[in-house]
Design a protein around this motif. Structure first.
Motif, short mmCIF file in Angstrom:
data_model
loop_
_atom_site.label_atom_id
_atom_site.label_comp_id
_atom_site.label_asym_id
_atom_site.label_seq_id
_atom_site.Cartn_x
_atom_site.Cartn_y
_atom_site.Cartn_z
N LEU A 131 120.01 -58.82 179.09
CA LEU A 131 120.75 -58.62 180.33
C LEU A 131 119.90 -58.93 181.55
CD1 LEU A 131 122.56 -55.28 179.50
CD2 LEU A 131 123.60 -57.54 179.66
N ARG A 132 120.51 -59.57 182.52
CA ARG A 132 119.89 -59.91 183.80
C ARG A 132 120.89 -59.58 184.90
NH1 ARG A 132 116.57 -60.03 180.59
NH2 ARG A 132 115.22 -61.69 179.90
N PRO A 133 120.45 -59.49 186.15
CA PRO A 133 121.42 -59.29 187.23
C PRO A 133 122.49 -60.38 187.18
CG PRO A 133 119.21 -58.95 188.05
CD PRO A 133 119.07 -59.50 186.65
N GLU A 177 128.99 -54.78 185.50
CA GLU A 177 128.10 -55.86 185.92
C GLU A 177 126.71 -55.29 186.22
OE1 GLU A 177 127.72 -59.43 189.22
OE2 GLU A 177 129.28 -57.92 189.46
N ILE A 178 125.68 -55.93 185.68
CA ILE A 178 124.30 -55.52 185.93
C ILE A 178 123.89 -56.01 187.31
CG2 ILE A 178 121.90 -55.74 185.12
CD1 ILE A 178 123.83 -54.17 183.23
N GLY A 195 122.24 -64.24 181.67
CA GLY A 195 121.37 -65.18 182.37
C GLY A 195 121.95 -65.71 183.66
N ASN A 196 123.16 -65.29 184.03
CA ASN A 196 123.75 -65.74 185.30
C ASN A 196 123.25 -64.84 186.42
OD1 ASN A 196 125.17 -67.59 183.87
ND2 ASN A 196 127.11 -66.50 183.95
N ASP A 197 122.00 -65.01 186.77
CA ASP A 197 121.40 -64.18 187.82
C ASP A 197 122.03 -64.56 189.15
OD1 ASP A 197 119.69 -63.10 189.81
OD2 ASP A 197 118.07 -62.97 188.35
#
Length: 88
Positions: free
Chosen positions: A17-19, A33-34, A81-83
């Protein structure tokens, strides 16, 4: 309030997980959503945790989500990976 229909997900390690990543929180049937990078933490017994600051997509409520190391979660397809800050 009616529960949202579950989006297409893949079971992936929460360490991916990424922002900007989204996951399906099955207990309340909501998409989350992160918002920040992972923050290492410990539980009440001193075991390591992965802590993520997240927002419910439906209500905008924010808070921490804690996972044990090695945990997996249903992550919404196409969001890992959709930062939102870098576009990666």
């Amino acid at each position: 309030m009616t529960a949202r229909k579950k989006p297409r997900t893949d079971l992936r390690p929460v360490s991916d997980l990424r922002p900007g990543s989204r996951l399906w929180y099955p207990y309340e049937r909501v998409e989350v959503e992160i918002l920040r990078d992972v923050e290492p933490g410990t539980d009440q017994f001193g075991r390591p945790l992965l802590r993520y600051w997240a927002r419910r997509v439906d209500t905008g409520a924010e808070g921490y989500m804690d996972y044990g190391e090695g945990a997996e979660a249903p992550i919404v397809r196409g969001t890992v990976g959709n930062d939102v800050r870098t576009g990666r």
